[in-house]
Design a protein around this motif. Structure first.
Motif, PDB file in Angstrom:
ATOM      1  N   ALA A 105      15.833  -0.878  -8.993  1.00  7.18           N
ATOM      2  CA  ALA A 105      14.519  -0.245  -9.135  1.00  7.18           C
ATOM      3  C   ALA A 105      13.956  -0.427 -10.534  1.00  7.18           C
ATOM      4  O   ALA A 105      14.682  -0.671 -11.499  1.00  7.18           O
ATOM      5  CB  ALA A 105      14.627   1.245  -8.820  1.00  7.18           C
TER       6      ALA A 105
ATOM      7  N   ASP B 244       1.158  -1.625 -14.655  1.00  4.97           N
ATOM      8  CA  ASP B 244       0.771  -2.786 -13.851  1.00  4.97           C
ATOM      9  C   ASP B 244       1.258  -4.082 -14.485  1.00  4.97           C
ATOM     10  O   ASP B 244       1.685  -5.010 -13.786  1.00  4.97           O
ATOM     11  CB  ASP B 244      -0.748  -2.830 -13.676  1.00  4.97           C
ATOM     12  CG  ASP B 244      -1.251  -1.840 -12.637  1.00  4.97           C
ATOM     13  OD1 ASP B 244      -0.432  -1.312 -11.861  1.00  4.97           O
ATOM     14  OD2 ASP B 244      -2.478  -1.595 -12.602  1.00  4.97           O
TER      15      ASP B 244
ATOM     16  N   GLY C 200       5.764  -0.813   0.182  1.00  2.00           N
ATOM     17  CA  GLY C 200       6.005  -2.039  -0.567  1.00  2.00           C
ATOM     18  C   GLY C 200       7.480  -2.348  -0.655  1.00  2.00           C
ATOM     19  O   GLY C 200       8.336  -1.520  -0.312  1.00  2.00           O
ATOM     20  N   GLU C 201       7.792  -3.531  -1.123  1.00  2.00           N
ATOM     21  CA  GLU C 201       9.186  -3.962  -1.214  1.00  2.00           C
ATOM     22  C   GLU C 201       9.869  -3.464  -2.478  1.00  2.00           C
ATOM     23  O   GLU C 201      11.084  -3.287  -2.499  1.00  2.00           O
ATOM     24  CB  GLU C 201       9.268  -5.492  -1.154  1.00  2.00           C
ATOM     25  CG  GLU C 201       8.775  -6.076   0.158  1.00  2.00           C
ATOM     26  CD  GLU C 201       8.925  -7.580   0.211  1.00  2.00           C
ATOM     27  OE1 GLU C 201       9.427  -8.154  -0.795  1.00  2.00           O
ATOM     28  OE2 GLU C 201       8.558  -8.188   1.231  1.00  2.00           O
ATOM     29  N   ARG C 202       9.124  -3.235  -3.530  1.00  3.31           N
ATOM     30  CA  ARG C 202       9.704  -2.794  -4.794  1.00  3.31           C
ATOM     31  C   ARG C 202       9.737  -1.269  -4.841  1.00  3.31           C
ATOM     32  O   ARG C 202       8.879  -0.587  -4.282  1.00  3.31           O
ATOM     33  CB  ARG C 202       8.879  -3.328  -5.963  1.00  3.31           C
ATOM     34  CG  ARG C 202       9.382  -2.913  -7.342  1.00  3.31           C
ATOM     35  CD  ARG C 202       8.582  -3.603  -8.432  1.00  3.31           C
ATOM     36  NE  ARG C 202       7.155  -3.495  -8.179  1.00  3.31           N
ATOM     37  CZ  ARG C 202       6.304  -4.521  -8.246  1.00  3.31           C
ATOM     38  NH1 ARG C 202       6.716  -5.712  -8.574  1.00  3.31           N
ATOM     39  NH2 ARG C 202       5.017  -4.331  -7.997  1.00  3.31           N
ATOM     40  N   THR C 203      10.762  -0.728  -5.511  1.00  3.50           N
ATOM     41  CA  THR C 203      10.875   0.721  -5.652  1.00  3.50           C
ATOM     42  C   THR C 203      10.741   1.123  -7.108  1.00  3.50           C
ATOM     43  O   THR C 203      11.379   0.538  -7.989  1.00  3.50           O
ATOM     44  CB  THR C 203      12.225   1.231  -5.117  1.00  3.50           C
ATOM     45  OG1 THR C 203      12.342   0.887  -3.735  1.00  3.50           O
ATOM     46  CG2 THR C 203      12.329   2.740  -5.253  1.00  3.50           C
ATOM     47  N   LEU C 204       9.912   2.132  -7.349  1.00  4.44           N
ATOM     48  CA  LEU C 204       9.803   2.766  -8.655  1.00  4.44           C
ATOM     49  C   LEU C 204      10.488   4.117  -8.593  1.00  4.44           C
ATOM     50  O   LEU C 204      10.431   4.811  -7.579  1.00  4.44           O
ATOM     51  CB  LEU C 204       8.341   2.994  -9.054  1.00  4.44           C
ATOM     52  CG  LEU C 204       7.369   1.819  -9.067  1.00  4.44           C
ATOM     53  CD1 LEU C 204       6.022   2.287  -9.596  1.00  4.44           C
ATOM     54  CD2 LEU C 204       7.905   0.700  -9.904  1.00  4.44           C
TER      55      LEU C 204
ATOM     56  N   THR D 145       1.180   0.023  -3.660  1.00  3.15           N
ATOM     57  CA  THR D 145       1.920  -1.235  -3.517  1.00  3.15           C
ATOM     58  C   THR D 145       3.414  -1.102  -3.789  1.00  3.15           C
ATOM     59  O   THR D 145       4.123  -2.098  -3.838  1.00  3.15           O
ATOM     60  CB  THR D 145       1.343  -2.300  -4.466  1.00  3.15           C
ATOM     61  OG1 THR D 145       1.319  -1.787  -5.803  1.00  3.15           O
ATOM     62  CG2 THR D 145      -0.074  -2.695  -4.048  1.00  3.15           C
ATOM     63  N   ASN D 146       3.891   0.130  -3.988  1.00  4.38           N
ATOM     64  CA  ASN D 146       5.302   0.338  -4.300  1.00  4.38           C
ATOM     65  C   ASN D 146       5.839   1.548  -3.540  1.00  4.38           C
ATOM     66  O   ASN D 146       5.117   2.522  -3.313  1.00  4.38           O
ATOM     67  CB  ASN D 146       5.497   0.617  -5.797  1.00  4.38           C
ATOM     68  CG  ASN D 146       4.965  -0.486  -6.681  1.00  4.38           C
ATOM     69  OD1 ASN D 146       5.631  -1.487  -6.933  1.00  4.38           O
ATOM     70  ND2 ASN D 146       3.736  -0.303  -7.170  1.00  4.38           N
TER      71      ASN D 146
ATOM     72  N   LEU E 243       0.052   3.770  -8.026  1.00  6.96           N
ATOM     73  CA  LEU E 243       1.367   3.138  -7.924  1.00  6.96           C
ATOM     74  C   LEU E 243       1.863   3.077  -6.485  1.00  6.96           C
ATOM     75  O   LEU E 243       2.533   2.112  -6.082  1.00  6.96           O
ATOM     76  CB  LEU E 243       2.378   3.892  -8.796  1.00  6.96           C
ATOM     77  CG  LEU E 243       2.117   3.885 -10.298  1.00  6.96           C
ATOM     78  CD1 LEU E 243       3.111   4.791 -11.009  1.00  6.96           C
ATOM     79  CD2 LEU E 243       2.205   2.459 -10.854  1.00  6.96           C
TER      80      LEU E 243
ATOM     81  N   LEU F 165       5.020  -4.307 -13.880  1.00  6.63           N
ATOM     82  CA  LEU F 165       5.325  -4.623 -12.490  1.00  6.63           C
ATOM     83  C   LEU F 165       4.928  -6.048 -12.134  1.00  6.63           C
ATOM     84  O   LEU F 165       5.600  -6.707 -11.328  1.00  6.63           O
ATOM     85  CB  LEU F 165       4.611  -3.631 -11.576  1.00  6.63           C
ATOM     86  CG  LEU F 165       5.080  -2.177 -11.717  1.00  6.63           C
ATOM     87  CD1 LEU F 165       4.191  -1.241 -10.918  1.00  6.63           C
ATOM     88  CD2 LEU F 165       6.529  -2.041 -11.292  1.00  6.63           C
TER      89      LEU F 165
ATOM     90  N   VAL G  41       7.902   4.756  -4.063  1.00  6.79           N
ATOM     91  CA  VAL G  41       8.095   5.566  -5.263  1.00  6.79           C
ATOM     92  C   VAL G  41       9.035   6.722  -4.952  1.00  6.79           C
ATOM     93  O   VAL G  41       8.798   7.488  -4.008  1.00  6.79           O
ATOM     94  CB  VAL G  41       6.764   6.121  -5.788  1.00  6.79           C
ATOM     95  CG1 VAL G  41       6.995   6.925  -7.074  1.00  6.79           C
ATOM     96  CG2 VAL G  41       5.760   4.988  -6.035  1.00  6.79           C
TER      97      VAL G  41
END
Length: 302
Positions: free
Chosen positions: A84, A259, A12-16, A39-40, A36, A262, A42
């Motif tokens: 992030a 969720d 995914g494009e977002r980072t956790l 779609t992310n 998680l 995010l 991590v």
């Protein structure tokens, strides 16, 4: 920072960034990570609680929130992570707050799970513990760490056997000298003055039955953080759970919170350095409500 065993999983494009607290390891995220990571991206890592070097283990000046905040920033830089969503549990919550003050470019949102800026009660603050009790606990950690951990782990696990099993491995692997020095850092620390310098939007997650960081601590933090910006910048979520680890005891409820954070993360993508300069920005959907109760079907008492 490879000794922290950092690794990226997911897509995914977002980072956790998932950051554990005292006595824990990356395993505390195992029950929420599969969802998680769908779609992310991590970032997982382990704080170095083993410390094989005897001199370093005995040196209490090694254990400071500021040093851990610097290590967090360093591992994020090493892994190429910025902007992030940071999820910090227990002591890692305040580490994330301090790191966000030093390096606001690294974070778009802080999710502080069971975090506390101060554990000791005072005339104007309820942290959950009286000071004599803290010193008695530290004395026990110093004299007989294994016996203390045998009693403490089931308490913070909320009596959940599988959570006790997850925590026991990392707790008992700690060098007793490190365990004592780190406990002094955590339980005697006072980071309340950090809160009014945090410019990154925050969500605070507290378990309703957490004796270590009770919901009153979260309410205090939300109030302090909310005063930092004209736009609502902090929300508190109370999860119906017992113990200090809602991500293990009540993972479904924890995922509902994450969720929601995010889903609204795009609203928080105003550069944090602009927020620090006092520019008004938008707030997350969670911040619409000052407090949210999340209750599920899991019987956390059994």
């Amino acid at each position: 920072m490879m000794y922290m065993n950092p690794r990226m999983v997911g897509c995914g494009e977002r980072t956790l960034v998932l950051s554990h607290g005292y006595g824990g390891s990356h395993a505390i995220w195992d029950r929420v990570l599969p969802h998680l990571a769908l779609t992310n991206m991590v970032l997982l890592f382990d704080w170095d609680f083993s410390c094989a070097d005897e001199a370093a283990a005995a040196a209490e000046e090694r254990y400071t929130f500021a040093r851990y905040a610097d290590e967090l920033a360093a591992v994020m830089d090493e892994m190429g992570v910025s902007g992030a969503v940071y999820v910090g549990h227990s002591m890692a919550g305040m580490i994330g707050c301090i790191a966000s003050v030093k390096r606001p470019d690294l974070f778009t949102h802080l999710v502080l799970v069971g975090a506390s800026p101060r554990y000791i009660n005072s005339d104007d603050y309820e942290g959950g513990f009286d000071e004599p009790d803290i010193h008695a606990m530290l004395a026990t950690i110093s004299s007989d760490f294994l016996s203390w951990a045998n009693g403490f782990v089931p308490l913070i696990a909320g009596g959940d056997p599988s959570t006790v099993e997850t925590l026991a491995g990392s707790f008992f692997a700690m060098d007793p000298r490190v365990a004592h020095a780190l406990a002094r850092m955590v339980f005697l620390g006072d980071n309340r003055d950090v809160l009014d310098r945090v410019a990154v939007p925050c969500t605070l997650v507290h378990a309703s039955g957490d004796f270590a960081a009770p919901p009153c601590v979260g309410a205090y933090m939300a109030d302090c953080l909310g005063k930092r910006r004209r736009a609502a910048a902090a929300a508190m979520v109370t999860v119906d759970s017992v113990g200090h680890f809602p991500q293990l005891v009540a993972p479904d409820e924890m995922l509902r919170v994450l969720d929601l954070v995010l889903a609204n993360a795009a609203d928080d993508e105003e550069p944090a350095d602009q927020a620090a300069a006092g520019k008004e920005g938008s707030s997350s959907g969670l911040a619409i409500a000052a407090e949210v109760d999340v209750k599920g079907d899991i019987d956390v008492a059994s």
